[in-house]
Scaffold this active site. Structure first.
Site, mmCIF file in Angstrom:
data_model
loop_
_atom_site.group_PDB
_atom_site.id
_atom_site.type_symbol
_atom_site.label_atom_id
_atom_site.label_comp_id
_atom_site.label_asym_id
_atom_site.label_seq_id
_atom_site.Cartn_x
_atom_site.Cartn_y
_atom_site.Cartn_z
ATOM 1 N N HIS A 98 0.832 -1.201 0.000
ATOM 2 C CA HIS A 98 0.000 0.000 0.000
ATOM 3 C C HIS A 98 0.865 1.249 0.000
ATOM 4 O O HIS A 98 1.971 1.262 0.524
ATOM 5 C CB HIS A 98 -0.989 0.021 1.169
ATOM 6 C CG HIS A 98 -0.367 -0.080 2.532
ATOM 7 N ND1 HIS A 98 0.175 -1.257 3.022
ATOM 8 C CD2 HIS A 98 -0.207 0.838 3.507
ATOM 9 C CE1 HIS A 98 0.632 -1.044 4.249
ATOM 10 N NE2 HIS A 98 0.424 0.221 4.563
ATOM 11 N N HIS A 100 0.762 5.298 0.933
ATOM 12 C CA HIS A 100 0.059 6.347 1.674
ATOM 13 C C HIS A 100 0.112 7.649 0.887
ATOM 14 O O HIS A 100 1.179 8.038 0.404
ATOM 15 C CB HIS A 100 0.727 6.614 3.026
ATOM 16 C CG HIS A 100 0.662 5.467 3.987
ATOM 17 N ND1 HIS A 100 -0.271 5.427 5.003
ATOM 18 C CD2 HIS A 100 1.400 4.346 4.101
ATOM 19 C CE1 HIS A 100 -0.080 4.316 5.705
ATOM 20 N NE2 HIS A 100 0.928 3.643 5.177
#
Ligand code: ZN
Length: 135
Positions: A98, A100
């Site tokens: 992931h 951010h």
């Protein structure tokens, strides 16, 4: 597999979605460090940068660019941090790749790096030597 992001992709856990296509999902972080902090993930489970498929990674980063542009306008952000961690030692908490997106505002006081030990400043020769080891 007990992966919270895979559950979000499958719709088993709800999310505040900001973007979705066939390969990528982006949603607001439930523990934001600033208003509009969101996460961009591939829908397929890859643990981290070491095994994410390149074609998927390209889609993730392009989505991150488009979302960042929208956030910059809609939240009038002065800047954006893109942060991505690989491995527990690097601060990765969810073992599903992931990225951010962290909106920044002038004077927000956010310290993303915290206090950290500094290594001695390397000479230019040391940098060149290390660069040769890395390529
Ligand atoms: Zn997953």
């Amino acid at each position: 597999m007990d992966c919270v992001f895979c559950k979000i992709v499958k719709g088993e856990i709800g999310c505040a979605k900001v973007f979705e296509d066939n390969d990528v999902l982006a949603f607001l972080d439930v523990n934001p460090v600033s208003k509009g902090h969101c996460l961009v993930i591939p829908k397929i489970h890859f643990e981290n940068i070491f095994n994410v498929e390149e074609s998927i990674l390209q889609k993730v980063i392009v989505a991150a660019k488009n979302i960042s542009e929208k956030i910059k306008v809609s939240l009038q952000a002065d800047g954006i941090n893109l942060i991505q961690a690989n491995g527990k030692v690097a601060g990765q908490e969810i073992m599903h790749f992931h990225l951010h997106i962290i909106p920044r505002h002038e004077g927000d006081g956010l310290k993303l790096h915290g206090d950290h030990p500094k290594i001695p400043k390397p000479s230019f020769e040391e940098l060149k030597s290390l660069a040769k080891e890395l390529i």
